[in-house]
Design a protein around this motif. Sequence first.
Motif, PDB file in Angstrom:
ATOM      1  N   LEU A  32       0.828  -1.210   0.000  1.00  0.00           N
ATOM      2  CA  LEU A  32       0.000   0.000   0.000  1.00  0.00           C
ATOM      3  C   LEU A  32       0.865   1.264   0.000  1.00  0.00           C
ATOM      4  CD1 LEU A  32      -2.821  -1.023   2.506  1.00  0.00           C
ATOM      5  CD2 LEU A  32      -2.943  -0.922   0.002  1.00  0.00           C
ATOM      6  N   THR A  33       1.990   1.210   0.700  1.00  0.00           N
ATOM      7  CA  THR A  33       2.907   2.359   0.734  1.00  0.00           C
ATOM      8  C   THR A  33       3.488   2.630  -0.648  1.00  0.00           C
ATOM      9  OG1 THR A  33       3.479   1.862   3.043  1.00  0.00           O
ATOM     10  CG2 THR A  33       4.981   3.284   1.807  1.00  0.00           C
ATOM     11  N   ILE A  34       3.888   1.567  -1.338  1.00  0.00           N
ATOM     12  CA  ILE A  34       4.449   1.724  -2.689  1.00  0.00           C
ATOM     13  C   ILE A  34       3.399   2.309  -3.637  1.00  0.00           C
ATOM     14  CG2 ILE A  34       5.323   0.463  -4.682  1.00  0.00           C
ATOM     15  CD1 ILE A  34       6.644  -1.490  -2.701  1.00  0.00           C
ATOM     16  N   LEU A  35       2.177   1.767  -3.569  1.00  0.00           N
ATOM     17  CA  LEU A  35       1.114   2.263  -4.452  1.00  0.00           C
ATOM     18  C   LEU A  35       0.777   3.720  -4.145  1.00  0.00           C
ATOM     19  CD1 LEU A  35      -1.293  -0.827  -4.498  1.00  0.00           C
ATOM     20  CD2 LEU A  35       0.291  -0.083  -6.286  1.00  0.00           C
ATOM     21  N   ALA A  36       0.723   4.059  -2.846  1.00  0.00           N
ATOM     22  CA  ALA A  36       0.416   5.446  -2.465  1.00  0.00           C
ATOM     23  C   ALA A  36       1.519   6.390  -2.923  1.00  0.00           C
ATOM     24  CB  ALA A  36       0.229   5.531  -0.954  1.00  0.00           C
ATOM     25  N   ALA A  37       2.773   5.991  -2.742  1.00  0.00           N
ATOM     26  CA  ALA A  37       3.893   6.827  -3.181  1.00  0.00           C
ATOM     27  C   ALA A  37       3.874   7.007  -4.695  1.00  0.00           C
ATOM     28  CB  ALA A  37       5.215   6.194  -2.737  1.00  0.00           C
ATOM     29  N   TRP A  38       3.536   5.951  -5.428  1.00  0.00           N
ATOM     30  CA  TRP A  38       3.435   6.015  -6.884  1.00  0.00           C
ATOM     31  C   TRP A  38       2.344   7.013  -7.300  1.00  0.00           C
ATOM     32  CZ3 TRP A  38       1.651   1.188 -10.162  1.00  0.00           C
ATOM     33  CH2 TRP A  38       1.719   1.506 -11.517  1.00  0.00           C
ATOM     34  N   GLU A  39       1.158   6.882  -6.697  1.00  0.00           N
ATOM     35  CA  GLU A  39       0.031   7.754  -7.043  1.00  0.00           C
ATOM     36  C   GLU A  39       0.324   9.218  -6.703  1.00  0.00           C
ATOM     37  OE1 GLU A  39      -3.490   8.783  -8.642  1.00  0.00           O
ATOM     38  OE2 GLU A  39      -2.848   6.689  -8.528  1.00  0.00           O
ATOM     39  N   ILE A  40       0.869   9.448  -5.528  1.00  0.00           N
ATOM     40  CA  ILE A  40       1.162  10.819  -5.099  1.00  0.00           C
ATOM     41  C   ILE A  40       2.252  11.449  -5.972  1.00  0.00           C
ATOM     42  CG2 ILE A  40       2.116  12.192  -3.207  1.00  0.00           C
ATOM     43  CD1 ILE A  40       0.730  10.220  -1.275  1.00  0.00           C
ATOM     44  N   SER A  41       3.251  10.644  -6.341  1.00  0.00           N
ATOM     45  CA  SER A  41       4.336  11.161  -7.182  1.00  0.00           C
ATOM     46  C   SER A  41       3.816  11.607  -8.543  1.00  0.00           C
ATOM     47  CB  SER A  41       5.418  10.091  -7.363  1.00  0.00           C
ATOM     48  OG  SER A  41       5.997   9.750  -6.125  1.00  0.00           O
ATOM     49  N   LYS A  44       1.622  14.887  -7.962  1.00  0.00           N
ATOM     50  CA  LYS A  44       2.444  16.060  -7.662  1.00  0.00           C
ATOM     51  C   LYS A  44       3.376  16.444  -8.816  1.00  0.00           C
ATOM     52  CE  LYS A  44       0.988  16.621  -3.410  1.00  0.00           C
ATOM     53  NZ  LYS A  44       0.226  17.817  -3.002  1.00  0.00           N
ATOM     54  N   GLY A  45       3.447  15.590  -9.830  1.00  0.00           N
ATOM     55  CA  GLY A  45       4.289  15.902 -10.976  1.00  0.00           C
ATOM     56  C   GLY A  45       5.722  15.434 -10.856  1.00  0.00           C
ATOM     57  N   TYR A  46       6.030  14.677  -9.787  1.00  0.00           N
ATOM     58  CA  TYR A  46       7.393  14.146  -9.669  1.00  0.00           C
ATOM     59  C   TYR A  46       7.659  13.075 -10.729  1.00  0.00           C
ATOM     60  CZ  TYR A  46       6.917  16.347  -5.083  1.00  0.00           C
ATOM     61  OH  TYR A  46       6.688  17.233  -4.076  1.00  0.00           O
ATOM     62  N   LEU A  47       6.614  12.363 -11.113  1.00  0.00           N
ATOM     63  CA  LEU A  47       6.696  11.363 -12.173  1.00  0.00           C
ATOM     64  C   LEU A  47       5.735  11.755 -13.284  1.00  0.00           C
ATOM     65  CD1 LEU A  47       6.709   7.987 -10.164  1.00  0.00           C
ATOM     66  CD2 LEU A  47       8.671   9.142 -11.176  1.00  0.00           C
ATOM     67  N   ASN A  48       6.132  11.486 -14.509  1.00  0.00           N
ATOM     68  CA  ASN A  48       5.281  11.767 -15.666  1.00  0.00           C
ATOM     69  C   ASN A  48       4.240  10.661 -15.800  1.00  0.00           C
ATOM     70  OD1 ASN A  48       4.135  12.164 -18.209  1.00  0.00           O
ATOM     71  ND2 ASN A  48       6.049  12.975 -19.055  1.00  0.00           N
ATOM     72  N   GLY A  49       2.969  11.012 -15.614  1.00  0.00           N
ATOM     73  CA  GLY A  49       1.908  10.009 -15.684  1.00  0.00           C
ATOM     74  C   GLY A  49       1.767   9.371 -17.047  1.00  0.00           C
ATOM     75  N   PHE A  50       2.159  10.101 -18.107  1.00  0.00           N
ATOM     76  CA  PHE A  50       2.080   9.535 -19.456  1.00  0.00           C
ATOM     77  C   PHE A  50       3.049   8.374 -19.625  1.00  0.00           C
ATOM     78  CE2 PHE A  50       3.519   9.571 -23.924  1.00  0.00           C
ATOM     79  CZ  PHE A  50       2.304   9.279 -24.543  1.00  0.00           C
ATOM     80  N   ILE A  51       4.203   8.456 -18.941  1.00  0.00           N
ATOM     81  CA  ILE A  51       5.229   7.416 -19.067  1.00  0.00           C
ATOM     82  C   ILE A  51       5.097   6.366 -17.972  1.00  0.00           C
ATOM     83  CG2 ILE A  51       7.726   7.029 -18.968  1.00  0.00           C
ATOM     84  CD1 ILE A  51       7.971   9.197 -20.838  1.00  0.00           C
ATOM     85  N   PHE A  52       4.824   6.814 -16.745  1.00  0.00           N
ATOM     86  CA  PHE A  52       4.817   5.895 -15.612  1.00  0.00           C
ATOM     87  C   PHE A  52       3.416   5.391 -15.251  1.00  0.00           C
ATOM     88  CE2 PHE A  52       8.767   8.233 -15.102  1.00  0.00           C
ATOM     89  CZ  PHE A  52       9.658   7.229 -14.767  1.00  0.00           C
ATOM     90  N   SER A  53       2.383   5.958 -15.882  1.00  0.00           N
ATOM     91  CA  SER A  53       0.995   5.639 -15.533  1.00  0.00           C
ATOM     92  C   SER A  53       0.773   5.940 -14.048  1.00  0.00           C
ATOM     93  CB  SER A  53       0.672   4.177 -15.865  1.00  0.00           C
ATOM     94  OG  SER A  53      -0.708   3.926 -15.688  1.00  0.00           O
ATOM     95  N   SER A  54      -0.256   5.343 -13.446  1.00  0.00           N
ATOM     96  CA  SER A  54      -0.522   5.524 -12.016  1.00  0.00           C
ATOM     97  C   SER A  54      -1.489   4.434 -11.579  1.00  0.00           C
ATOM     98  CB  SER A  54      -1.122   6.898 -11.731  1.00  0.00           C
ATOM     99  OG  SER A  54      -2.447   6.985 -12.225  1.00  0.00           O
ATOM    100  N   PRO A  55      -1.552   4.119 -10.282  1.00  0.00           N
ATOM    101  CA  PRO A  55      -2.492   3.091  -9.825  1.00  0.00           C
ATOM    102  C   PRO A  55      -3.936   3.381 -10.239  1.00  0.00           C
ATOM    103  CG  PRO A  55      -0.929   3.593  -8.087  1.00  0.00           C
ATOM    104  CD  PRO A  55      -0.685   4.582  -9.181  1.00  0.00           C
ATOM    105  N   GLN A  56      -4.341   4.651 -10.156  1.00  0.00           N
ATOM    106  CA  GLN A  56      -5.716   5.007 -10.515  1.00  0.00           C
ATOM    107  C   GLN A  56      -5.978   4.733 -11.996  1.00  0.00           C
ATOM    108  OE1 GLN A  56      -6.709   9.081  -9.758  1.00  0.00           O
ATOM    109  NE2 GLN A  56      -8.848   8.845 -10.331  1.00  0.00           N
TER     110      GLN A  56
END
Length: 266
Positions: A32-41, A44-56
């Motif tokens: 859950l911590t990994i998924l939450a960190a992924w989603e929040i990143s 917040k724009g720390y990760l590009n959602g187009f490249i990294f996607s997101s849990p949602q």
Amino acid sequence: MTHEPSEAQKQYLHSLQRRKYWILAAQVLLLLTILAAWEISVEKGYLNGFIFSSPQRVVQCFYTMLKDQSLFFHIGITLAETIASFLLVMILTLGVSILLWWCRPAADVLEPYLVVLNSLPKSALAPILIVWLGNNMKTIIITAISIAVFGSILNLYHGFMKVDPERLILIRTLGGSRADCLRLVVIPSCIPLFVSLMKVSIGLSLVGVIIGEFLAARAGLGYLIIYGSQVFKMDWVMMSIILLCLIAMLLYRLLHAAEKYAVKHM
């Protein structure tokens, strides 16, 4: 007559059970911590959602493909190829290992070739198999078999050769044939090894199927990964990878449960 466990034994069993719960809770919390960190990143724009996607986005993609039933088709293809290759690997492993044990000259001749084939990067064979067999499911299954079968044969054959020789001598002394030695001593002694090889082979079969689907598939989770990466549909890629992790865990758990059941009823 059954004896009630002592208080110390009860406390020990209770501590073991509690430790299992704590480990499971820690594993779930880490996930859950990994998924939450992924989603929040991503938010917040720390990760590009187009490249990294997101849990949602992965969940939304999963739901969409679930509704149009295309996901069932891709999962079914990958599972069918994995199970078919796994069963063929186990049949070939047992059959060839028995043949090598039965005929020592054949084993002496073939063992170096099996070692070389086991060491060969199997992904190098996949393009050749496509040329020979075509772009179809048969190529994918044979690719998966080539990844798992040679190491399994070598391990099971060496297990056969390590069987207690005194037990074999006893069978011979009592008038038993070579077939009796195989049936009564060699195979029963290597059942735990064979089960362990099954656990390894199911994972290798899944890996081989995905490699085959990367190169020679029009359906399956491996196809979704390679096609999704080419057209930058990273939701497909991440969803397929997560599903592969779940499938690998499920198949391993099923074999583990079958092993426990077999041991309990032997």
